[in-house]
Design a protein around this motif. Structure first.
Motif, PDB file in Angstrom:
ATOM      1  N   ALA A  23       2.445  -4.880 -13.068  1.00 52.12           N
ATOM      2  CA  ALA A  23       3.794  -5.448 -13.085  1.00 52.12           C
ATOM      3  C   ALA A  23       4.843  -4.372 -12.796  1.00 52.12           C
ATOM      4  O   ALA A  23       4.774  -3.260 -13.329  1.00 52.12           O
ATOM      5  N   ASP A  24       5.811  -4.715 -11.968  1.00 54.98           N
ATOM      6  CA  ASP A  24       6.890  -3.785 -11.630  1.00 54.98           C
ATOM      7  C   ASP A  24       8.018  -3.961 -12.642  1.00 54.98           C
ATOM      8  O   ASP A  24       8.953  -4.741 -12.437  1.00 54.98           O
ATOM      9  N   ILE A  25       7.886  -3.247 -13.759  1.00 51.93           N
ATOM     10  CA  ILE A  25       8.852  -3.352 -14.851  1.00 51.93           C
ATOM     11  C   ILE A  25       9.369  -1.962 -15.179  1.00 51.93           C
ATOM     12  O   ILE A  25       8.597  -1.004 -15.261  1.00 51.93           O
ATOM     13  N   SER A  26      10.656  -1.842 -15.381  1.00 50.87           N
ATOM     14  CA  SER A  26      11.261  -0.580 -15.794  1.00 50.87           C
ATOM     15  C   SER A  26      11.345  -0.579 -17.318  1.00 50.87           C
ATOM     16  O   SER A  26      12.196  -1.252 -17.903  1.00 50.87           O
ATOM     17  N   VAL A  68       7.104   2.051 -25.736  1.00 51.22           N
ATOM     18  CA  VAL A  68       7.562   2.216 -24.356  1.00 51.22           C
ATOM     19  C   VAL A  68       6.694   3.227 -23.609  1.00 51.22           C
ATOM     20  O   VAL A  68       6.352   3.026 -22.437  1.00 51.22           O
ATOM     21  N   GLU A  69       6.299   4.299 -24.272  1.00 53.60           N
ATOM     22  CA  GLU A  69       5.454   5.304 -23.609  1.00 53.60           C
ATOM     23  C   GLU A  69       4.096   4.709 -23.237  1.00 53.60           C
ATOM     24  O   GLU A  69       3.566   4.983 -22.156  1.00 53.60           O
ATOM     25  N   ARG A  70       3.523   3.920 -24.134  1.00 55.28           N
ATOM     26  CA  ARG A  70       2.236   3.291 -23.819  1.00 55.28           C
ATOM     27  C   ARG A  70       2.380   2.337 -22.640  1.00 55.28           C
ATOM     28  O   ARG A  70       1.512   2.265 -21.769  1.00 55.28           O
ATOM     29  N   LEU A  71       3.470   1.591 -22.603  1.00 53.58           N
ATOM     30  CA  LEU A  71       3.682   0.642 -21.514  1.00 53.58           C
ATOM     31  C   LEU A  71       3.942   1.356 -20.192  1.00 53.58           C
ATOM     32  O   LEU A  71       3.472   0.920 -19.136  1.00 53.58           O
ATOM     33  N   ARG A  72       4.657   2.452 -20.242  1.00 58.13           N
ATOM     34  CA  ARG A  72       4.885   3.213 -19.025  1.00 58.13           C
ATOM     35  C   ARG A  72       3.579   3.746 -18.441  1.00 58.13           C
ATOM     36  O   ARG A  72       3.434   3.896 -17.234  1.00 58.13           O
ATOM     37  N   SER A  73       2.626   4.040 -19.313  1.00 65.32           N
ATOM     38  CA  SER A  73       1.339   4.557 -18.852  1.00 65.32           C
ATOM     39  C   SER A  73       0.421   3.447 -18.360  1.00 65.32           C
ATOM     40  O   SER A  73      -0.686   3.709 -17.887  1.00 65.32           O
ATOM     41  N   GLY A 102      -2.831  -8.030 -27.280  1.00 70.97           N
ATOM     42  CA  GLY A 102      -4.070  -8.517 -26.699  1.00 70.97           C
ATOM     43  C   GLY A 102      -3.909  -9.804 -25.931  1.00 70.97           C
ATOM     44  O   GLY A 102      -4.880 -10.512 -25.683  1.00 70.97           O
ATOM     45  N   GLU A 103      -2.674 -10.133 -25.531  1.00 70.07           N
ATOM     46  CA  GLU A 103      -2.406 -11.435 -24.944  1.00 70.07           C
ATOM     47  C   GLU A 103      -2.326 -11.414 -23.423  1.00 70.07           C
ATOM     48  O   GLU A 103      -1.973 -12.400 -22.807  1.00 70.07           O
ATOM     49  N   LEU A 104      -2.662 -10.280 -22.802  1.00 75.09           N
ATOM     50  CA  LEU A 104      -2.546 -10.155 -21.359  1.00 75.09           C
ATOM     51  C   LEU A 104      -3.825  -9.579 -20.777  1.00 75.09           C
ATOM     52  O   LEU A 104      -4.538  -8.821 -21.446  1.00 75.09           O
ATOM     53  N   PRO A 105      -4.136  -9.900 -19.510  1.00 74.67           N
ATOM     54  CA  PRO A 105      -5.271  -9.259 -18.847  1.00 74.67           C
ATOM     55  C   PRO A 105      -5.080  -7.747 -18.825  1.00 74.67           C
ATOM     56  O   PRO A 105      -3.955  -7.230 -18.875  1.00 74.67           O
ATOM     57  N   ILE A 106      -6.171  -7.032 -18.711  1.00 75.66           N
ATOM     58  CA  ILE A 106      -6.154  -5.577 -18.843  1.00 75.66           C
ATOM     59  C   ILE A 106      -5.167  -4.922 -17.883  1.00 75.66           C
ATOM     60  O   ILE A 106      -4.433  -4.001 -18.237  1.00 75.66           O
ATOM     61  N   ASP A 107      -5.119  -5.396 -16.641  1.00 76.35           N
ATOM     62  CA  ASP A 107      -4.288  -4.734 -15.630  1.00 76.35           C
ATOM     63  C   ASP A 107      -2.892  -5.339 -15.494  1.00 76.35           C
ATOM     64  O   ASP A 107      -2.114  -4.913 -14.628  1.00 76.35           O
ATOM     65  N   PRO A 154       4.685 -10.498 -22.586  1.00 79.14           N
ATOM     66  CA  PRO A 154       4.263 -11.500 -21.602  1.00 79.14           C
ATOM     67  C   PRO A 154       5.425 -12.081 -20.800  1.00 79.14           C
ATOM     68  O   PRO A 154       5.266 -12.399 -19.616  1.00 79.14           O
ATOM     69  N   LEU A 155       6.599 -12.226 -21.426  1.00 81.67           N
ATOM     70  CA  LEU A 155       7.775 -12.698 -20.689  1.00 81.67           C
ATOM     71  C   LEU A 155       8.154 -11.710 -19.586  1.00 81.67           C
ATOM     72  O   LEU A 155       8.422 -12.101 -18.441  1.00 81.67           O
ATOM     73  N   ALA A 156       8.201 -10.435 -19.937  1.00 77.91           N
ATOM     74  CA  ALA A 156       8.557  -9.423 -18.954  1.00 77.91           C
ATOM     75  C   ALA A 156       7.575  -9.426 -17.793  1.00 77.91           C
ATOM     76  O   ALA A 156       7.970  -9.373 -16.619  1.00 77.91           O
ATOM     77  N   VAL A 157       6.290  -9.509 -18.111  1.00 83.16           N
ATOM     78  CA  VAL A 157       5.266  -9.535 -17.059  1.00 83.16           C
ATOM     79  C   VAL A 157       5.396 -10.805 -16.215  1.00 83.16           C
ATOM     80  O   VAL A 157       5.285 -10.774 -14.990  1.00 83.16           O
TER      81      VAL A 157
END
Length: 463
Positions: free
Chosen positions: A95-98, A74-79, A85-90, A52-55
């Motif tokens: 979010a533009d995160i590397s 990391v692979e799941r997040l890249r996809s 479960g603490e963030l909205p689905i999208d 959530p901080l990164a987002v």
């Protein structure tokens, strides 16, 4: 813009130069200097605190790097798939995160935020290994001028005693001269949509006033509720463990009342409801105390005070009471089975809810596992069902037979241990018809109506 990995070891930073004039701030996001958002922030640890901080920082248009050692995460997040479960689905997808597992990316960040676990060991002492490991990783990669903020829960003094020296040893740099350190305790509340990152006041601290102000302004740009500037790192560290130690003690008090009133044959909840009619009575309810914070943080406080020769008896007593509650829930279940004239070795019990708290799927640090273990000591057959938890994770962690579809057929008792919203809608009469004759219902959280349960044919028990 996606951050790039570059050699910035020689970067200098005069943000904290002596005599530099600090800009005025009001704590309001819209007044934050937009040019400051050109900074790159790296979040180390992408769990329920770090992600959530990164987002949040990405939404505020910072350049954000998300670093984690777990390649599958990391692979799941890249996809674009969230891992908590603490963030909205999208939220993650938009979010533009590397996201990366390459520690070399840390060198590209002016700010590094560390959010890694801080559990306790088998002796209930703080396990600082994750913090030390993260500090070594960050220290060995960060550039001169970097500001590093620790968010993990620690005992008062740990940032200066453990985190800062590890950064110095790994980097060969000096804190306060070559790089800067702050501390801001996480206040994440899994499963609570009303108290996300933006909604809860953020406590922040720094190793000096200028670091404090700079770190505070970064958080003010993403936290609508604003920040509280603690006068020292130690105050900020202590505030987090005190928050949860207080809750632990309050819950321990009502848990002890529940045990006492059960022996008096007095309705605990009726007593609490009557007491709550006074304006200054604080309402708490008895129950199992699991999770990553409330059962852990008091030990951090106790560890630190014990080092100084003071034994916090009240804190330890509260922990002892709450640690005993799984055995008490199992005892209530056994008594209910006996009341229903069941033979324990032939009894089958269905445990509903295996996560550590309602409406989350996290089974780590769940006290329900202890309830299951205690029931097995009486040779009771136990099965479980949790619509939010991973069945494979439950089988591995609990060594428990798990239903993939809720069915009450043939069970002698139901233990509603973690009251997910789905369970509050269960048709009690239909459930009783599926269960064995004269079934028992142990409603740990007291969320169901006792009258409805009795009318449906249950022997009802609660804390």
């Amino acid at each position: 813009m996606t951050p790039t990995i570059s050699d910035t070891e020689n970067r200098t930073d005069d943000r904290y130069a002596v005599g530099r004039t600090e800009p005025e701030t009001s704590g309001r996001r819209e007044e934050f200097d937009e040019s400051a958002r050109n900074a790159t922030i790296c979040v180390v640890g992408l769990g329920y605190v770090g992600l959530p901080l990164a987002v949040g920082f990405a939404r505020a248009e910072y350049r954000v790097i998300g670093y984690d050692v777990d390649e599958s995460t990391v692979e799941r997040l890249r996809s674009g798939a969230k891992t908590t479960g603490e963030l909205p689905i999208d939220a993650v997808h938009e979010a533009d995160i590397s996201f990366t597992t390459k520690a070399t990316a840390i060198a590209d960040a002016e700010y590094v935020i560390v959010a890694v676990p801080t559990p306790i060991d088998d002796a209930s002492r703080p396990d600082m290994s994750y913090v030390e490991s993260a500090a070594r990783t960050v220290g060995s990669r960060m550039s001169a001028g970097t500001t590093v903020v620790l968010e993990s829960t620690v005992y008062p003094g740990a940032t200066r005693e453990v985190f800062m020296p590890a950064l110095e040893d790994a980097s060969g740099l000096t804190a306060g001269e070559d790089f800067f350190v702050g501390y801001s305790p996480e206040r994440a509340t899994p499963g609570d949509d009303d108290h996300g990152l933006e909604d809860v006041v953020k406590v922040v601290s720094g190793q000096n006033e200028k670091v404090l102000e700079d770190v505070a302004r970064r958080y003010e740009s993403i936290v609508d509720a604003g920040v509280h500037r603690a006068p020292s790192i130690e105050v900020a560290e202590a505030s987090k463990v005190v928050e949860n130690a207080q809750r632990d003690l309050n819950i321990a008090f009502v848990n002890e009342l529940a045990i006492a009133f059960e022996r008096m044959d007095v309705d605990t909840r009726a007593v609490l409801e009557a007491a709550e009619t006074k304006w200054n009575f604080h309402g708490y309810r008895p129950g199992l105390v699991g999770g990553h914070c409330i059962p852990v943080d008091p030990y951090f406080l106790a560890y630190r005070t014990s080092r100084d020769g003071f034994e916090p008896e009240l804190v330890r007593s509260g922990r002892s009471v709450n640690e005993s509650m799984p055995d008490y829930v199992a005892e209530l279940t056994i008594k209910a089975l006996n009341r229903c004239h069941k033979t324990l070795r032939e009894s089958r019990v269905l445990v509903l809810g295996l996560a550590y708290k309602p409406n989350v799927g996290d089974i780590r640090s769940s006290k329900v596992a202890d309830v299951v273990d205690e029931l097995r000591e009486y040779d009771v057959h136990v099965e479980g069902f949790d619509p939010l938890a991973s069945e494979d994770a439950v089988r591995e962690s609990f060594d428990l037979e798990v239903q993939d579809r809720l069915t009450f057929e043939g069970f002698d008792a139901v233990v509603l241990s973690t009251p997910h919203a789905e369970f509050e809608r269960v048709d009690l009469e239909a459930a009783a018809n599926e269960l064995a004759e004269d079934p028992a219902l142990i409603d740990v959280g007291g969320v169901l109506d006792e009258g409805d349960a009795v009318e449906a044919g249950f022997t009802y028990r609660t804390l």
